[in-house]
Design an enzyme around this catalytic site. Structure first.
Site, mmCIF file in Angstrom:
data_model
loop_
_atom_site.group_PDB
_atom_site.id
_atom_site.type_symbol
_atom_site.label_atom_id
_atom_site.label_comp_id
_atom_site.label_asym_id
_atom_site.label_seq_id
_atom_site.Cartn_x
_atom_site.Cartn_y
_atom_site.Cartn_z
ATOM 1 N N ASN A 149 0.811 -1.223 0.000
ATOM 2 C CA ASN A 149 0.000 0.000 0.000
ATOM 3 C C ASN A 149 0.845 1.274 0.000
ATOM 4 O O ASN A 149 0.387 2.319 -0.440
ATOM 5 C CB ASN A 149 -0.954 0.027 1.206
ATOM 6 C CG ASN A 149 -0.243 -0.211 2.516
ATOM 7 O OD1 ASN A 149 0.501 -1.175 2.654
ATOM 8 N ND2 ASN A 149 -0.458 0.647 3.482
ATOM 9 N N CYS A 315 -2.474 5.931 8.092
ATOM 10 C CA CYS A 315 -2.187 5.833 9.523
ATOM 11 C C CYS A 315 -0.839 6.483 9.816
ATOM 12 O O CYS A 315 -0.685 7.234 10.766
ATOM 13 C CB CYS A 315 -2.168 4.387 10.008
ATOM 14 S SG CYS A 315 -3.063 3.242 8.962
#
Ligand code: PLP
Length: 372
Positions: A149, A315
């Site tokens: 990712n 995050c």
């Protein structure tokens, strides 16, 4: 806004929104109820299930819907350990995995599992020899993602699955960034996917399980999803996931070619002075993770508020901590802080990408001048 954060989430496809509408506004029945409306909702979920399974494209298994891919990964890891035989408690994973895997593994280590986290090379690829060294009769599960990712790097999942199977272990693949973008190769026993990365709604994911490799039930209650993951399913979310999966399959070649062209466009528009983080050859090209000596990535994001891009995972960007993925590649703190992730896809227009990349490059040069 120019949206270049396709790894964090993707814009919902208009076709998906249309497909979901009746299940929000008209048929609100519980799909597990015996009424006619309940049966209709249940049938719509079945169609969606088949569409997601087809998009995953693996044979000999089926999915259970979950609330997210994070939940699917937690379930796969914890439920497999729960079902594991005595003496087989080793989980092998990689330093560049998503927090949903790494944090679940940490939790399992705290509860007695033998967790091994493998390093990667500067290109972000797993060292297959190091993996072989961790595979024996004590290995229960190998967990490796297909498309990273943060850096887009593709791991050799089929090969890893064969190696795991030879040792009698199972293989879990986080295919969240792969679904609808690259084919998921045969081999994994468990596969986690998420709707919102393929132009579907947030709040729904799925765990594909090969027949016989199902983890222990994860959420107890009403017995939905074959007694493994209880909780009333949302017809709107399931239908949205199914519509997004069908669309992704239909548009696979078109989307892939579009992304290849966008990559070349972005690299040209950025100009010189950037390095690409992670292997360029083994990569999904909708992810351009770049670094530039002396640039402060967080400051660039703050300076260019009408362009949505990030430093790494959503995050990591939020925490202010440098990305664990870039650190695993061997980048030091300063290099990791000087890196940006540009993510583009189906709805990105070449002209807006050029505009954004030119402005990012100009802002980086401006920073260099001010700091000189
Ligand atoms: N795995 C990868 C590779 C991801 O990119 C993400 C999303 O950020 C997840 C797992 C978690 O997915 P979800 O948002 O559905 O929990």
């Amino acid at each position: 806004m120019i949206y270049l954060d396709y790894q964090a989430t993707t814009p919902i496809a208009p076709e998906v929104a249309v497909a979901m509408q009746p299940w929000i506004e008209e048929n609100f029945a519980n799909p597990h109820s015996p009424s006619r409306w309940g049966h209709e909702a249940d049938a719509a979920i079945d169609v969606a299930r088949t569409r997601v399974e087809k998009a995953i494209g693996l044979k000999g298994g089926s999915i259970a819907f979950t609330g997210s891919a994070t939940e699917a990964l937690n379930w796969a890891l914890k439920g497999t350990v729960e079902k594991g035989k005595k003496g087989r408690d080793r989980i092998v994973t990689v330093a560049t995995e998503h927090a949903a895997v790494l944090d679940s593994c940490d939790w399992l280590a705290g509860h007695g599992a033998d967790v091994r986290v493998l390093p990667v090379g500067r290109d972000g690829l797993i060292d297959l020899e190091a993996l072989a060294g961790e595979l024996d009769e004590r290995t229960l599960l190998v967990s490796v993602m297909l498309v990273n990712n943060e850096i887009g790097v593709l791991q050799p999942v089929s090969e890893i699955a064969s190696m795991a199977h030879e040792a009698g272990a199972l293989m879990l693949c986080d295919a969240v960034q792969a679904l609808g973008r690259v084919d998921i190769p045969a081999g994994p026993d468990l596969v986690a996917v998420s709707a919102h990365k393929i132009h579907g709604p947030k709040g729904i994911g799925a765990l594909w399980m090969k027949d016989g490799a199902e983890p222990a039930p994860f959420i107890h209650g009403g017995g939905q999803e074959r007694g493994m993951r209880s909780g009333t399913l949302s017809p709107a979310l399931c239908v949205g996931f199914g519509a997004a999966a069908k669309l992704a399959q239909e548009r696979a070649d078109k989307d892939f070619d579009h992304v290849q062209n966008l990559w070349a466009t972005a690299v040209r528009a950025l100009g010189p002075g950037w390095t690409i983080n992670g292997s360029v050859a083994h990569r999904y090209r909708g992810n351009l993770n770049i670094g530039r000596e002396g640039v402060d990535g967080a400051r660039l994001i703050a300076d260019l508020r009408d362009i949505a891009f990030s430093l790494g995972s959503a995050c990591a960007s939020g925490s202010g901590r440098p990305s664990h993925v870039l650190q695993a590649l061997g980048l030091n703190y300063r290099e990791a802080r000087s890196s940006l992730r540009l993510g583009f896809g189906r709805y990105t227009k070449p002209a807006e990408l050029v505009d954004a990349c030119q402005r990012i490059a100009a802002a980086a040069r401006e920073q260099e001048k001010l700091d000189a």
